[in-house]
Design a protein around this motif. Structure first.
Motif, short mmCIF file in Angstrom:
data_model
loop_
_atom_site.label_atom_id
_atom_site.label_comp_id
_atom_site.label_asym_id
_atom_site.label_seq_id
_atom_site.Cartn_x
_atom_site.Cartn_y
_atom_site.Cartn_z
N GLY A 189 0.78 -1.23 0.00
CA GLY A 189 0.00 0.00 0.00
C GLY A 189 0.81 1.28 0.00
N HIS A 190 2.13 1.13 0.12
CA HIS A 190 3.00 2.32 0.17
C HIS A 190 4.04 2.35 -0.93
CE1 HIS A 190 1.57 3.93 4.04
NE2 HIS A 190 1.44 2.66 4.39
N GLY A 191 4.15 1.32 -1.69
CA GLY A 191 5.19 1.30 -2.71
C GLY A 191 6.55 1.26 -2.05
N LEU A 192 7.47 2.00 -2.63
CA LEU A 192 8.81 2.11 -2.06
C LEU A 192 8.99 3.52 -1.53
CD1 LEU A 192 9.37 0.33 -5.05
CD2 LEU A 192 11.30 -0.16 -3.57
N ARG A 193 9.53 3.61 -0.35
CA ARG A 193 9.76 4.92 0.28
C ARG A 193 11.24 5.05 0.64
NH1 ARG A 193 5.43 4.99 5.01
NH2 ARG A 193 6.07 2.78 5.07
N LEU A 194 11.79 6.19 0.31
CA LEU A 194 13.20 6.43 0.51
C LEU A 194 13.50 6.69 1.98
CD1 LEU A 194 15.95 6.86 -0.93
CD2 LEU A 194 15.35 9.29 -1.07
N ILE A 195 14.49 5.97 2.50
CA ILE A 195 14.88 6.13 3.90
C ILE A 195 16.05 7.11 4.02
CG2 ILE A 195 15.63 4.94 5.99
CD1 ILE A 195 14.55 2.33 4.74
N HIS A 196 17.14 6.78 3.37
CA HIS A 196 18.34 7.62 3.33
C HIS A 196 19.00 7.40 1.97
CE1 HIS A 196 18.96 9.13 7.47
NE2 HIS A 196 18.46 7.98 7.90
N TYR A 197 19.84 8.33 1.62
CA TYR A 197 20.61 8.17 0.40
C TYR A 197 22.01 8.74 0.61
CZ TYR A 197 19.29 13.07 -0.35
OH TYR A 197 19.08 14.41 -0.21
N SER A 198 22.89 8.37 -0.32
CA SER A 198 24.27 8.83 -0.24
C SER A 198 24.70 9.32 -1.61
CB SER A 198 25.18 7.69 0.21
OG SER A 198 26.54 8.05 0.06
N TYR A 199 25.40 10.44 -1.62
CA TYR A 199 25.90 11.00 -2.88
C TYR A 199 27.41 10.99 -2.94
CZ TYR A 199 25.43 15.02 0.29
OH TYR A 199 25.47 15.85 1.37
N GLY A 200 28.02 10.19 -2.07
CA GLY A 200 29.46 10.02 -2.08
C GLY A 200 29.90 9.45 -0.75
N VAL A 201 31.18 9.09 -0.69
CA VAL A 201 31.71 8.56 0.56
C VAL A 201 31.54 9.60 1.66
CG1 VAL A 201 33.81 7.80 1.73
CG2 VAL A 201 33.34 7.05 -0.61
N LYS A 202 30.95 9.17 2.73
CA LYS A 202 30.69 9.99 3.92
C LYS A 202 29.67 11.09 3.69
CE LYS A 202 34.79 8.86 6.39
NZ LYS A 202 36.15 8.87 6.45
N ASP A 203 29.04 11.14 2.51
CA ASP A 203 28.01 12.13 2.22
C ASP A 203 26.65 11.45 2.17
OD1 ASP A 203 30.26 13.69 -0.07
OD2 ASP A 203 29.77 14.31 1.98
N THR A 204 25.82 11.72 3.16
CA THR A 204 24.51 11.09 3.22
C THR A 204 23.46 12.13 3.59
OG1 THR A 204 24.66 10.49 5.57
CG2 THR A 204 25.55 8.91 3.98
N ASP A 205 22.21 11.78 3.32
CA ASP A 205 21.12 12.69 3.66
C ASP A 205 19.85 11.88 3.88
OD1 ASP A 205 20.26 16.02 2.40
OD2 ASP A 205 19.78 15.00 4.29
N LYS A 206 18.86 12.53 4.51
CA LYS A 206 17.64 11.83 4.86
C LYS A 206 16.65 11.79 3.70
CE LYS A 206 17.90 13.31 9.70
NZ LYS A 206 17.22 14.06 10.77
N GLY A 207 15.88 10.71 3.68
CA GLY A 207 14.76 10.60 2.77
C GLY A 207 13.47 10.89 3.49
N GLU A 208 12.35 10.36 2.99
CA GLU A 208 11.04 10.71 3.54
C GLU A 208 10.67 9.94 4.80
OE1 GLU A 208 7.58 9.44 1.15
OE2 GLU A 208 9.01 8.47 -0.20
N VAL A 209 11.33 8.80 5.08
CA VAL A 209 10.98 8.01 6.26
C VAL A 209 12.24 7.65 7.04
CG1 VAL A 209 8.78 7.11 5.42
CG2 VAL A 209 10.90 5.93 4.81
#
Lengths: 112, 113
Positions: free
Chosen positions: B40-60
């Motif tokens: 019922g929710h599909g896929l929801r982004l938790i966290h992502y990374s755009y490089g070594v040691k570079d991360t950011d939050k997603g929607e959950v």
């Protein structure tokens, strides 16, 4: 807030028929609309994608129709086959600096 | 699955315990993502990374943390697992940001009792 609404939740189609799955979005900044296909026990895989500068894109039996003014896009599977039975997800994103937002998914069963 | 492995593939744990899921890629892609998939929710982004040691939050992202010390590895940690975190977790990679093709791993099925 669900930014991408997908319907139907499930779909049963006879072999050789046309499967149609619809998605609607809210954010007019979205500019990339992919469809992913997922088989049981597997990760999703990109099936076909469209950008809003075209109204239709076809790859084999799979076609995306895009209606920018209505903020809707749909996946058509022509000559549906039992091997097409899978879960299909639509998604949307703003290409430059945003994340994919997925619809809830449609479980397609193609009966022989 | 485009040179992506996830481990473990299945895990059962108890409420309150920490859990770490691993994603390993051999494609040398810059971007890596963690999603959860729920009916019922599909896929929801938790966290992502755009490089070594570079991360950011997603929607959950609440209740989850990530780390990326090498290009090929992206770890997802549930700091104190709860039953609401019972889900199937997918790692994905892409060469470019967000809008281009994301390649998904085979998933990890997590049950929190």
């Amino acid at each position: 807030q669900q930014q991408v609404k997908q319907s139907p939740q499930s779909l049963i189609v006879q072999k050789g028929g046309i499967s149609i799955i619809n998605c609607a979005y809210e954010n007019t900044a979205f500019d990339y609309f992919p469809w992913y296909q997922q088989f049981p026990g597997k990760g999703p895989a990109l099936l076909i994608a469209i950008r809003p500068d075209v109204s239709e894109k076809k790859e084999g039996r799979f076609t995306i129709s895009f209606n920018k003014s209505a903020k809707q896009f749909s996946l058509h599977i022509m000559d549906s086959q039992p091997g097409d039975s899978a879960t299909y997800f639509c998604a949307a994103s703003i290409t430059l600096g945003n994340k994919l937002i997925f619809g809830a998914g449609t479980r397609l069963a193609v009966h022989p | 699955d485009a040179g992506i492995t996830q481990s473990p593939r299945h895990k059962v744990t108890e409420t309150g315990t920490p859990v770490t899921l691993r994603c390993h890629q051999t494609e040398n892609h810059r971007y890596m993502y963690w999603y959860r998939q729920d009916p019922g929710h599909g896929l929801r982004l938790i966290h992502y990374s755009y490089g070594v040691k570079d991360t950011d939050k997603g929607e959950v992202s609440d209740g989850y943390s990530v780390s990326r010390s090498k290009t090929e590895d992206f770890l997802l940690t549930l700091e104190s697992a709860t039953s609401s975190q019972t889900s199937v977790y997918f790692c994905a990679i892409s060469e470019s940001w967000g809008g281009e093709t994301q390649y998904f791993g085979p998933g990890t099925r997590l049950l929190v009792l």
